[in-house]
Design a protein around this motif. Structure first.
Motif, PDB file in Angstrom:
ATOM      1  N   LYS A   1      14.061  -2.035 -66.314  1.00  0.00           N
ATOM      2  CA  LYS A   1      14.081  -1.783 -65.012  1.00  0.00           C
ATOM      3  C   LYS A   1      15.402  -2.262 -64.318  1.00  0.00           C
ATOM      4  CE  LYS A   1      11.443  -1.392 -60.727  1.00  0.00           C
ATOM      5  NZ  LYS A   1      12.258  -2.028 -59.593  1.00  0.00           N
ATOM      6  N   LYS A   2      15.576  -3.399 -64.706  1.00  0.00           N
ATOM      7  CA  LYS A   2      16.934  -3.789 -64.078  1.00  0.00           C
ATOM      8  C   LYS A   2      18.200  -3.102 -64.813  1.00  0.00           C
ATOM      9  CE  LYS A   2      16.238  -8.591 -63.100  1.00  0.00           C
ATOM     10  NZ  LYS A   2      16.805 -10.100 -63.313  1.00  0.00           N
ATOM     11  N   LEU A   3      18.210  -2.727 -66.017  1.00  0.00           N
ATOM     12  CA  LEU A   3      19.349  -2.106 -66.603  1.00  0.00           C
ATOM     13  C   LEU A   3      19.345  -0.730 -66.088  1.00  0.00           C
ATOM     14  CD1 LEU A   3      18.904  -3.223 -70.303  1.00  0.00           C
ATOM     15  CD2 LEU A   3      20.684  -3.953 -68.716  1.00  0.00           C
ATOM     16  N   GLY A   4      18.121   0.085 -65.799  1.00  0.00           N
ATOM     17  CA  GLY A   4      18.404   1.266 -65.255  1.00  0.00           C
ATOM     18  C   GLY A   4      19.098   1.289 -63.642  1.00  0.00           C
ATOM     19  N   GLU A   5      18.720   0.234 -62.946  1.00  0.00           N
ATOM     20  CA  GLU A   5      19.044   0.139 -61.810  1.00  0.00           C
ATOM     21  C   GLU A   5      20.664  -0.072 -61.629  1.00  0.00           C
ATOM     22  OE1 GLU A   5      16.992  -3.022 -60.232  1.00  0.00           O
ATOM     23  OE2 GLU A   5      15.147  -1.838 -59.855  1.00  0.00           O
ATOM     24  N   ILE A   6      21.367  -0.370 -62.750  1.00  0.00           N
ATOM     25  CA  ILE A   6      22.833  -0.807 -62.808  1.00  0.00           C
ATOM     26  C   ILE A   6      23.465   0.442 -63.492  1.00  0.00           C
ATOM     27  CG2 ILE A   6      22.802  -3.109 -62.316  1.00  0.00           C
ATOM     28  CD1 ILE A   6      23.147  -3.754 -65.020  1.00  0.00           C
ATOM     29  N   MET A   7      23.021   1.185 -64.185  1.00  0.00           N
ATOM     30  CA  MET A   7      23.544   2.114 -65.062  1.00  0.00           C
ATOM     31  C   MET A   7      23.713   3.431 -64.219  1.00  0.00           C
ATOM     32  SD  MET A   7      24.261   0.934 -68.056  1.00  0.00           S
ATOM     33  CE  MET A   7      23.749  -0.228 -69.017  1.00  0.00           C
ATOM     34  N   LYS A   8      24.617   4.274 -64.687  1.00  0.00           N
ATOM     35  CA  LYS A   8      24.664   5.568 -64.176  1.00  0.00           C
ATOM     36  C   LYS A   8      24.507   6.619 -65.210  1.00  0.00           C
ATOM     37  CE  LYS A   8      28.266   4.120 -60.833  1.00  0.00           C
ATOM     38  NZ  LYS A   8      27.867   2.893 -60.579  1.00  0.00           N
ATOM     39  N   GLY A   9      24.216   7.978 -64.732  1.00  0.00           N
ATOM     40  CA  GLY A   9      24.005   9.130 -65.764  1.00  0.00           C
ATOM     41  C   GLY A   9      23.058   9.003 -66.786  1.00  0.00           C
ATOM     42  N   SER A  10      23.163   9.527 -67.819  1.00  0.00           N
ATOM     43  CA  SER A  10      22.046   9.382 -68.740  1.00  0.00           C
ATOM     44  C   SER A  10      21.502   8.301 -69.186  1.00  0.00           C
ATOM     45  CB  SER A  10      22.624  10.195 -70.167  1.00  0.00           C
ATOM     46  OG  SER A  10      23.640   9.487 -70.464  1.00  0.00           O
ATOM     47  N   LEU A  11      22.379   6.993 -69.096  1.00  0.00           N
ATOM     48  CA  LEU A  11      22.003   5.626 -69.430  1.00  0.00           C
ATOM     49  C   LEU A  11      21.061   5.409 -68.273  1.00  0.00           C
ATOM     50  CD1 LEU A  11      25.408   4.066 -70.770  1.00  0.00           C
ATOM     51  CD2 LEU A  11      23.426   4.814 -72.065  1.00  0.00           C
ATOM     52  N   LYS A  12      21.218   5.627 -67.237  1.00  0.00           N
ATOM     53  CA  LYS A  12      20.215   5.280 -66.070  1.00  0.00           C
ATOM     54  C   LYS A  12      18.924   5.980 -66.333  1.00  0.00           C
ATOM     55  CE  LYS A  12      19.858   5.487 -60.945  1.00  0.00           C
ATOM     56  NZ  LYS A  12      19.803   4.046 -60.641  1.00  0.00           N
ATOM     57  N   GLU A  13      18.807   7.246 -66.766  1.00  0.00           N
ATOM     58  CA  GLU A  13      17.933   7.831 -66.992  1.00  0.00           C
ATOM     59  C   GLU A  13      17.009   7.478 -68.353  1.00  0.00           C
ATOM     60  OE1 GLU A  13      18.620  12.181 -67.308  1.00  0.00           O
ATOM     61  OE2 GLU A  13      19.419  12.107 -65.441  1.00  0.00           O
ATOM     62  N   ILE A  14      17.833   6.866 -69.313  1.00  0.00           N
ATOM     63  CA  ILE A  14      17.166   6.486 -70.444  1.00  0.00           C
ATOM     64  C   ILE A  14      16.411   5.153 -70.308  1.00  0.00           C
ATOM     65  CG2 ILE A  14      17.815   5.481 -72.755  1.00  0.00           C
ATOM     66  CD1 ILE A  14      20.041   7.755 -73.075  1.00  0.00           C
ATOM     67  N   PHE A  15      17.131   4.252 -69.437  1.00  0.00           N
ATOM     68  CA  PHE A  15      16.341   2.937 -69.416  1.00  0.00           C
ATOM     69  C   PHE A  15      15.330   3.074 -68.254  1.00  0.00           C
ATOM     70  CE2 PHE A  15      20.413   1.159 -71.205  1.00  0.00           C
ATOM     71  CZ  PHE A  15      19.915   0.462 -72.125  1.00  0.00           C
ATOM     72  N   GLY A  16      15.555   3.978 -67.281  1.00  0.00           N
ATOM     73  CA  GLY A  16      14.320   4.292 -66.327  1.00  0.00           C
ATOM     74  C   GLY A  16      13.086   4.787 -67.122  1.00  0.00           C
ATOM     75  N   MET A  17      13.410   5.649 -68.099  1.00  0.00           N
ATOM     76  CA  MET A  17      12.246   6.289 -68.791  1.00  0.00           C
ATOM     77  C   MET A  17      11.631   5.075 -69.808  1.00  0.00           C
ATOM     78  SD  MET A  17      12.530   8.827 -72.089  1.00  0.00           S
ATOM     79  CE  MET A  17      13.281   7.673 -73.040  1.00  0.00           C
ATOM     80  N   MET A  18      12.553   4.317 -70.296  1.00  0.00           N
ATOM     81  CA  MET A  18      12.058   3.119 -71.138  1.00  0.00           C
ATOM     82  C   MET A  18      11.201   2.236 -70.481  1.00  0.00           C
ATOM     83  SD  MET A  18      14.974   2.703 -73.839  1.00  0.00           S
ATOM     84  CE  MET A  18      14.677   1.468 -74.788  1.00  0.00           C
ATOM     85  N   SER A  19      11.682   1.957 -69.036  1.00  0.00           N
ATOM     86  CA  SER A  19      10.731   1.089 -68.352  1.00  0.00           C
ATOM     87  C   SER A  19       9.420   1.674 -68.043  1.00  0.00           C
ATOM     88  CB  SER A  19      11.300   0.641 -67.127  1.00  0.00           C
ATOM     89  OG  SER A  19      11.635   1.794 -66.351  1.00  0.00           O
ATOM     90  N   GLN A  20       9.578   2.963 -67.758  1.00  0.00           N
ATOM     91  CA  GLN A  20       8.356   3.680 -67.643  1.00  0.00           C
ATOM     92  C   GLN A  20       7.255   3.776 -68.654  1.00  0.00           C
ATOM     93  OE1 GLN A  20       7.094   4.584 -64.369  1.00  0.00           O
ATOM     94  NE2 GLN A  20       8.890   3.431 -63.914  1.00  0.00           N
ATOM     95  N   GLU A  21       7.799   3.710 -69.893  1.00  0.00           N
ATOM     96  CA  GLU A  21       6.922   3.737 -70.970  1.00  0.00           C
ATOM     97  C   GLU A  21       6.433   2.399 -71.385  1.00  0.00           C
ATOM     98  OE1 GLU A  21       9.880   5.106 -73.985  1.00  0.00           O
ATOM     99  OE2 GLU A  21       9.227   7.211 -73.538  1.00  0.00           O
ATOM    100  N   GLU A  22       7.060   1.426 -70.894  1.00  0.00           N
ATOM    101  CA  GLU A  22       6.577  -0.248 -71.144  1.00  0.00           C
ATOM    102  C   GLU A  22       5.406  -0.236 -70.038  1.00  0.00           C
ATOM    103  OE1 GLU A  22       7.291  -1.320 -73.482  1.00  0.00           O
ATOM    104  OE2 GLU A  22       9.584  -1.303 -74.221  1.00  0.00           O
ATOM    105  N   LEU A  23       5.595   0.590 -68.986  1.00  0.00           N
ATOM    106  CA  LEU A  23       4.278   0.472 -68.008  1.00  0.00           C
ATOM    107  C   LEU A  23       3.126   1.028 -68.678  1.00  0.00           C
ATOM    108  CD1 LEU A  23       5.580   0.977 -64.472  1.00  0.00           C
ATOM    109  CD2 LEU A  23       4.579  -1.115 -65.375  1.00  0.00           C
ATOM    110  N   LYS A  24       3.195   2.261 -69.265  1.00  0.00           N
ATOM    111  CA  LYS A  24       2.261   3.047 -69.992  1.00  0.00           C
ATOM    112  C   LYS A  24       1.551   2.188 -71.071  1.00  0.00           C
ATOM    113  CE  LYS A  24       4.211   7.555 -69.196  1.00  0.00           C
ATOM    114  NZ  LYS A  24       4.978   8.693 -69.663  1.00  0.00           N
TER     115      LYS A  24
END
Length: 146
Positions: A109-132
């Motif tokens: 989540k932290k990494l997704g917040e500071i990234m841009k573009g596709s990296l932001k999306e990838i880390f955001g997706m990975m954070s959501q997967e960890e919640l699952k």
């Protein structure tokens, strides 16, 4: 901490979770066979996460990203303090995995917040997967009647 060190630490954590879920398969085989598929799925998810981070490491794709500017201020060290788990039961394993999934969620989540573009999306997706993963673990734990 440098980007390479960060990625190696993440790979280590993902590998630890993978190993934990493989151990969960073993516990399930003897204690509760209906859970085997759950642990296999969780292990495959962690393997996929590890491979994603390994690809970042090999490609150097994080080298010139905003994460470089924030590495010293992100306070990431707490996420890498988890020692090797040695659960004595399937219940202990699930509780340990829940803590690690929470740490992974917060990190991505932290990494997704500071990234841009596709990296932001990838880390955001990975954070959501960890919640699952955590949600599935919670359901498994509750199904054990503990």
């Amino acid at each position: 901490m440098k980007v390479e060190e960060l990625l190696k630490n993440i790979i280590h954590q993902e590998n630890e979770l993978y190993n934990l879920y493989k151990l969960g398969e073993t516990f399930a085989t003897y204690e509760n066979p209906i859970l085997i598929e759950h642990f296999q799925w969780l292990a495959s998810e962690e393997l996929r996460h590890r491979q994603t981070i390994e690809n970042f490491l090999k490609s150097g794709s994080l080298e010139n990203t905003p994460v470089v500017d924030y590495l010293e201020t992100l306070s990431l060290e707490p996420y890498f303090q988890d020692t090797r788990a040695e659960p004595e039961s399937i219940e202990d394993l699930i509780l340990e995995a829940l803590v690690r999934e929470k740490h992974s969620y917060e990190l991505y989540k932290k990494l997704g917040e500071i990234m841009k573009g596709s990296l932001k999306e990838i880390f955001g997706m990975m954070s959501q997967e960890e919640l699952k993963h955590a949600y599935r673990l919670k359901i498994i734990y509750e199904s054990l009647g503990k």
